[in-house]
Each structure stands twice: as C-alpha cells, then as structure tokens.
Motif scaffolding. Structure first.
Motif, PDB file in Angstrom:
ATOM      1  N   SER A  69       0.809  -1.220   0.000  1.00 12.51           N
ATOM      2  CA  SER A  69       0.000   0.000   0.000  1.00 12.51           C
ATOM      3  C   SER A  69       0.842   1.270   0.000  1.00 12.51           C
ATOM      4  CB  SER A  69      -0.908   0.029   1.237  1.00 12.51           C
ATOM      5  OG  SER A  69      -0.148   0.245   2.418  1.00 12.51           O
ATOM      6  N   LEU A  70       2.163   1.163   0.035  1.00  7.60           N
ATOM      7  CA  LEU A  70       3.005   2.338   0.233  1.00  7.60           C
ATOM      8  C   LEU A  70       3.729   2.770  -1.039  1.00  7.60           C
ATOM      9  CD1 LEU A  70       4.642   1.357   3.645  1.00  7.60           C
ATOM     10  CD2 LEU A  70       2.598   2.758   3.269  1.00  7.60           C
ATOM     11  N   VAL A  71       3.771   4.081  -1.265  1.00  2.00           N
ATOM     12  CA  VAL A  71       4.570   4.667  -2.346  1.00  2.00           C
ATOM     13  C   VAL A  71       5.353   5.850  -1.788  1.00  2.00           C
ATOM     14  CG1 VAL A  71       3.021   3.958  -4.209  1.00  2.00           C
ATOM     15  CG2 VAL A  71       2.679   6.175  -3.098  1.00  2.00           C
ATOM     16  N   LEU A  72       6.398   6.255  -2.504  1.00  5.18           N
ATOM     17  CA  LEU A  72       7.273   7.341  -2.071  1.00  5.18           C
ATOM     18  C   LEU A  72       6.892   8.652  -2.739  1.00  5.18           C
ATOM     19  CD1 LEU A  72      10.672   5.469  -2.542  1.00  5.18           C
ATOM     20  CD2 LEU A  72       9.418   5.739  -0.386  1.00  5.18           C
ATOM     21  N   GLU A  73       7.154   9.754  -2.048  1.00  9.00           N
ATOM     22  CA  GLU A  73       6.969  11.072  -2.648  1.00  9.00           C
ATOM     23  C   GLU A  73       7.814  12.083  -1.887  1.00  9.00           C
ATOM     24  OE1 GLU A  73       3.500  13.469  -0.831  1.00  9.00           O
ATOM     25  OE2 GLU A  73       2.580  11.589  -1.499  1.00  9.00           O
ATOM     26  N   THR A  74       8.205  13.164  -2.579  1.00 10.46           N
ATOM     27  CA  THR A  74       8.906  14.250  -1.893  1.00 10.46           C
ATOM     28  C   THR A  74       7.995  15.449  -1.644  1.00 10.46           C
ATOM     29  OG1 THR A  74       9.711  15.200  -3.975  1.00 10.46           O
ATOM     30  CG2 THR A  74      11.173  13.640  -2.821  1.00 10.46           C
ATOM     31  N   ASP A  75       7.048  15.707  -2.546  1.00  9.58           N
ATOM     32  CA  ASP A  75       6.250  16.935  -2.541  1.00  9.58           C
ATOM     33  C   ASP A  75       7.142  18.163  -2.709  1.00  9.58           C
ATOM     34  OD1 ASP A  75       3.839  18.338  -2.572  1.00  9.58           O
ATOM     35  OD2 ASP A  75       3.876  18.728  -0.423  1.00  9.58           O
ATOM     36  N   ALA A  76       8.293  17.979  -3.362  1.00 12.18           N
ATOM     37  CA  ALA A  76       9.180  19.115  -3.614  1.00 12.18           C
ATOM     38  C   ALA A  76       8.387  20.244  -4.303  1.00 12.18           C
ATOM     39  CB  ALA A  76      10.323  18.664  -4.532  1.00 12.18           C
ATOM     40  N   PRO A  77       8.584  21.479  -3.822  1.00  9.80           N
ATOM     41  CA  PRO A  77       9.611  21.999  -2.910  1.00  9.80           C
ATOM     42  C   PRO A  77       9.219  21.972  -1.421  1.00  9.80           C
ATOM     43  CG  PRO A  77       8.332  23.820  -3.762  1.00  9.80           C
ATOM     44  CD  PRO A  77       7.778  22.563  -4.409  1.00  9.80           C
ATOM     45  N   ASP A  78       8.084  21.356  -1.095  1.00  4.10           N
ATOM     46  CA  ASP A  78       7.598  21.343   0.280  1.00  4.10           C
ATOM     47  C   ASP A  78       8.014  20.073   1.021  1.00  4.10           C
ATOM     48  OD1 ASP A  78       6.257  23.824  -0.074  1.00  4.10           O
ATOM     49  OD2 ASP A  78       4.632  22.777  -1.103  1.00  4.10           O
ATOM     50  N   ILE A  79       7.760  20.031   2.320  1.00  4.54           N
ATOM     51  CA  ILE A  79       7.999  18.898   3.221  1.00  4.54           C
ATOM     52  C   ILE A  79       9.398  18.309   3.065  1.00  4.54           C
ATOM     53  CG2 ILE A  79       6.922  16.885   4.293  1.00  4.54           C
ATOM     54  CD1 ILE A  79       4.430  17.326   2.707  1.00  4.54           C
ATOM     55  N   PRO A  80      10.446  19.106   3.253  1.00  2.00           N
ATOM     56  CA  PRO A  80      11.807  18.554   3.156  1.00  2.00           C
ATOM     57  C   PRO A  80      12.087  17.564   4.266  1.00  2.00           C
ATOM     58  CG  PRO A  80      11.867  20.755   4.083  1.00  2.00           C
ATOM     59  CD  PRO A  80      10.453  20.524   3.643  1.00  2.00           C
ATOM     60  N   PRO A  81      12.937  16.568   4.025  1.00  2.00           N
ATOM     61  CA  PRO A  81      13.344  15.647   5.100  1.00  2.00           C
ATOM     62  C   PRO A  81      14.045  16.397   6.226  1.00  2.00           C
ATOM     63  CG  PRO A  81      13.976  14.802   2.937  1.00  2.00           C
ATOM     64  CD  PRO A  81      13.533  16.213   2.728  1.00  2.00           C
ATOM     65  N   ALA A  82      14.152  15.748   7.369  1.00  2.00           N
ATOM     66  CA  ALA A  82      14.681  16.392   8.580  1.00  2.00           C
ATOM     67  C   ALA A  82      16.068  16.997   8.365  1.00  2.00           C
ATOM     68  CB  ALA A  82      14.712  15.380   9.718  1.00  2.00           C
ATOM     69  N   GLU A  83      16.915  16.321   7.599  1.00  4.33           N
ATOM     70  CA  GLU A  83      18.270  16.829   7.385  1.00  4.33           C
ATOM     71  C   GLU A  83      18.290  18.122   6.574  1.00  4.33           C
ATOM     72  OE1 GLU A  83      21.124  14.056   5.936  1.00  4.33           O
ATOM     73  OE2 GLU A  83      20.579  12.496   7.377  1.00  4.33           O
ATOM     74  N   HIS A  84      17.168  18.439   5.939  1.00  2.00           N
ATOM     75  CA  HIS A  84      17.078  19.646   5.116  1.00  2.00           C
ATOM     76  C   HIS A  84      15.972  20.574   5.621  1.00  2.00           C
ATOM     77  CE1 HIS A  84      19.758  17.686   2.208  1.00  2.00           C
ATOM     78  NE2 HIS A  84      19.038  16.603   2.444  1.00  2.00           N
ATOM     79  N   ASN A  85      15.662  20.453   6.889  1.00  2.00           N
ATOM     80  CA  ASN A  85      14.602  21.263   7.477  1.00  2.00           C
ATOM     81  C   ASN A  85      14.855  22.752   7.227  1.00  2.00           C
ATOM     82  OD1 ASN A  85      12.291  21.883   8.944  1.00  2.00           O
ATOM     83  ND2 ASN A  85      13.379  21.949  10.891  1.00  2.00           N
ATOM     84  N   GLY A  86      13.826  23.437   6.715  1.00  5.37           N
ATOM     85  CA  GLY A  86      13.952  24.851   6.414  1.00  5.37           C
ATOM     86  C   GLY A  86      14.469  25.146   5.021  1.00  5.37           C
ATOM     87  N   GLU A  87      14.861  24.114   4.286  1.00  9.02           N
ATOM     88  CA  GLU A  87      15.365  24.276   2.928  1.00  9.02           C
ATOM     89  C   GLU A  87      14.271  23.956   1.906  1.00  9.02           C
ATOM     90  OE1 GLU A  87      18.807  21.840   2.337  1.00  9.02           O
ATOM     91  OE2 GLU A  87      19.646  22.331   4.309  1.00  9.02           O
ATOM     92  N   CYS A  88      14.582  24.220   0.656  1.00  9.52           N
ATOM     93  CA  CYS A  88      13.710  23.815  -0.448  1.00  9.52           C
ATOM     94  C   CYS A  88      13.883  22.319  -0.678  1.00  9.52           C
ATOM     95  CB  CYS A  88      14.095  24.600  -1.699  1.00  9.52           C
ATOM     96  SG  CYS A  88      13.177  24.147  -3.175  1.00  9.52           S
ATOM     97  N   ASN A  89      12.798  21.583  -0.703  1.00 10.54           N
ATOM     98  CA  ASN A  89      12.872  20.145  -0.929  1.00 10.54           C
ATOM     99  C   ASN A  89      13.131  19.849  -2.399  1.00 10.54           C
ATOM    100  OD1 ASN A  89      12.783  17.443  -0.341  1.00 10.54           O
ATOM    101  ND2 ASN A  89      10.565  17.328  -0.119  1.00 10.54           N
ATOM    102  N   LEU A  90      13.813  18.721  -2.667  1.00  9.19           N
ATOM    103  CA  LEU A  90      14.168  18.333  -4.029  1.00  9.19           C
ATOM    104  C   LEU A  90      13.978  16.830  -4.218  1.00  9.19           C
ATOM    105  CD1 LEU A  90      17.501  20.356  -4.259  1.00  9.19           C
ATOM    106  CD2 LEU A  90      15.398  20.869  -5.535  1.00  9.19           C
ATOM    107  N   PRO A  91      13.686  16.375  -5.447  1.00 14.23           N
ATOM    108  CA  PRO A  91      13.526  14.932  -5.696  1.00 14.23           C
ATOM    109  C   PRO A  91      14.757  14.114  -5.331  1.00 14.23           C
ATOM    110  CG  PRO A  91      12.636  16.192  -7.530  1.00 14.23           C
ATOM    111  CD  PRO A  91      13.340  17.180  -6.640  1.00 14.23           C
ATOM    112  N   GLU A  92      15.935  14.717  -5.391  1.00 12.28           N
ATOM    113  CA  GLU A  92      17.169  13.991  -5.070  1.00 12.28           C
ATOM    114  C   GLU A  92      17.232  13.550  -3.611  1.00 12.28           C
ATOM    115  OE1 GLU A  92      20.675  17.092  -4.367  1.00 12.28           O
ATOM    116  OE2 GLU A  92      19.336  17.722  -5.990  1.00 12.28           O
ATOM    117  N   TYR A  93      16.325  14.088  -2.765  1.00 12.00           N
ATOM    118  CA  TYR A  93      16.303  13.698  -1.352  1.00 12.00           C
ATOM    119  C   TYR A  93      15.449  12.456  -1.098  1.00 12.00           C
ATOM    120  CZ  TYR A  93      18.041  18.508  -0.693  1.00 12.00           C
ATOM    121  OH  TYR A  93      18.770  19.673  -0.754  1.00 12.00           O
ATOM    122  N   LEU A  94      14.895  11.877  -2.140  1.00 12.88           N
ATOM    123  CA  LEU A  94      14.031  10.706  -1.965  1.00 12.88           C
ATOM    124  C   LEU A  94      14.742   9.557  -1.235  1.00 12.88           C
ATOM    125  CD1 LEU A  94      11.058  10.092  -2.676  1.00 12.88           C
ATOM    126  CD2 LEU A  94      11.882   8.880  -4.698  1.00 12.88           C
TER     127      LEU A  94
END
Length: 253
Positions: free
Chosen positions: A195-220
């Motif tokens: 039931s699970l798939v991956l998504e970034t929602d770039a430029p929103d919801i960046p992973p914790a290591e990039h908190n406060g930054e612009c999210n990117l697909p490369e962070y998947l």
C-alpha cells in the motif's frame, strides 16, 4: 525509485531545472509524477512531461486554490483527459484545514474531477486535510474504481485502511524523517507494504536533514532510509515494493 508527487514544474525551479533532473537521476529516481494545481500551470507541466521521459503529468485543480478555478477549467481538464497522455488527475480533493474555506465549492469541484477521472479510467492524486471521512464517503458514493494515491497522508490508521480497500496507495513523504511525527510514523510502520509509495512533494515537506530548505527529488533516498529503519526492512526491499506499487497504481512503465 519513483517520486509520485513533486512540483518540479514550478517557476522557482526553472533556472536550474536540468540540474535538478540530473541530480534526481544520480540519486536513483527514475520517474517523477508532476501534479497540477490550477489551469495556469497546466501548459508548462504538460510541456515538461512531453519532453522529459522520466516525468509523468497529473493535471488537476487543487482544492485550496478554489478562487482561481472557473467552470471552463473543468471543460478543459476533461478535454485533456480525453486527448492527452496523462497518468492521473491531480492534485484534487478536500482541504478543511482552514475553517473559512468554502466546503460546498470544494465538494462540487472534487466530484466534477472524480467524474472526469472515472469517465477516462484514470487514477487520482488525492490532497486531503481534516476531511478524510468526507473524501472517503464521496469516493464510495461515486463508486470510484480506479484508485490512486493519498498524497502526504495525515489521517488515522483506520482511514488509511479504508483508502487501501478502495485501491489507493498511501504516499510516504519527508514527514516520517522527523522523530516528533510519532503518529504518522506509527501508522506507516503498520500499513501493508503493498500500500506504500514514495513522494517528496518538492519543494515542500523537506526531510529532517534539510529542514527549512527547499525540498528536491534527489532527497528521496533519505525518505527510503527512514522508511526502511522504521519498518525494519532493507532499503532495497523498500525501493522494490514502493516502485512496484507506483507502477501498478499509476501505470508508469
């Protein structure tokens, strides 16, 4: 890996678009689904997806931008669904997070787009906040049979399982990389792998290591690493089943 939800078409990415694509490829992202939010963005979205083999389009009318949408946009979306090669209708749904929102208008817009998806046998990308019961009730009442993805899922375990019974997958994004997101992490840990798939929602919801930054697909891969650790699985297994799920629900080759 497949990023099932990223807004790589936005103007902020225009100047370094090719670099963003190249870094995503290098990170192992082989396909990205690009949802629409309003009529004004469809042309660029569709242009990019026609000219980049790893991009797949999902034009739609987002519930939060209800003031931008016109009846003619529904007609245009229907024409796109009939004549263009698109992977889904999205990003559509219900968002009652803001109390002053026109819920009646959102419901009508949602149902109109569901009708288009159903008539053209397309899955949908669902955006739902504070309205999961209402969205589920609408899907059942409309007998929508083509499933899709619940983007950036924020509901309960019971609601997730109800979506899964309706052939929807649950979108797992950067939220799970934050230790404070205990509720979502617990739910994602317990859901079936199919039931699970991956998504970034770039430029929103960046992973914790990039908190406060612009999210990117490369962070998947960072989401993959968190998901694997959370569920006690290997990253290889997570990549395998999430990719299989995304290709199944969206028809991505």
């Amino acid at each position: 890996m497949i990023d099932t939800h990223c807004h790589i078409d936005i103007e902020a990415f225009a100047d370094n678009f090719e670099d963003i694509l190249s870094k995503a490829r290098s990170a192992g992202v082989r396909a990205m689904v690009v949802p629409g939010v309003d009529r004004a963005g469809w042309e660029r979205l569709l242009f990019l997806c026609r000219n980049c083999s790893e991009l797949f389009s999902a034009p739609g009318l987002h519930p939060l931008y209800i003031q931008n949408h016109r009846p003619s946009h529904i007609d245009e979306l229907e024409a796109l669904a009939q004549k263009s090669k698109i992977s889904a209708i999205g990003e559509i749904g219900l968002d009652y997070f803001i109390e002053s929102v026109d819920q009646t208008a959102q419901k009508h817009l949602f149902e109109q787009q569901l009708n288009i998806a159903k008539a053209n046998q397309l899955p949908i990308l669902l955006h739902v906040r504070k309205a999961h019961d209402q969205a589920l009730a609408t899907l059942r009442r409309k007998h929508f049979p083509y499933g899709g993805i619940v983007h950036a899922f924020s509901g309960s375990y019971q609601q997730a399982m109800q979506y899964i019974k309706l052939d929807f997958c649950i979108g797992v994004c950067g939220t799970i990389t934050y230790s404070r997101a205990k509720r979502v992490r617990k739910i994602i840990k317990e859901l079936p792998p199919e039931s699970l798939v991956l998504e970034t929602d770039a430029p929103d919801i960046p992973p914790a290591e990039h908190n406060g930054e612009c999210n990117l697909p490369e962070y998947l891969p960072e989401i993959v690493a968190s998901l694997a650790a959370l569920r006690g699985e290997t990253e290889k297994a997570v990549k395998s089943y999430t990719t299989s799920n995304a290709t199944r629900v969206l028809g991505i080759p």
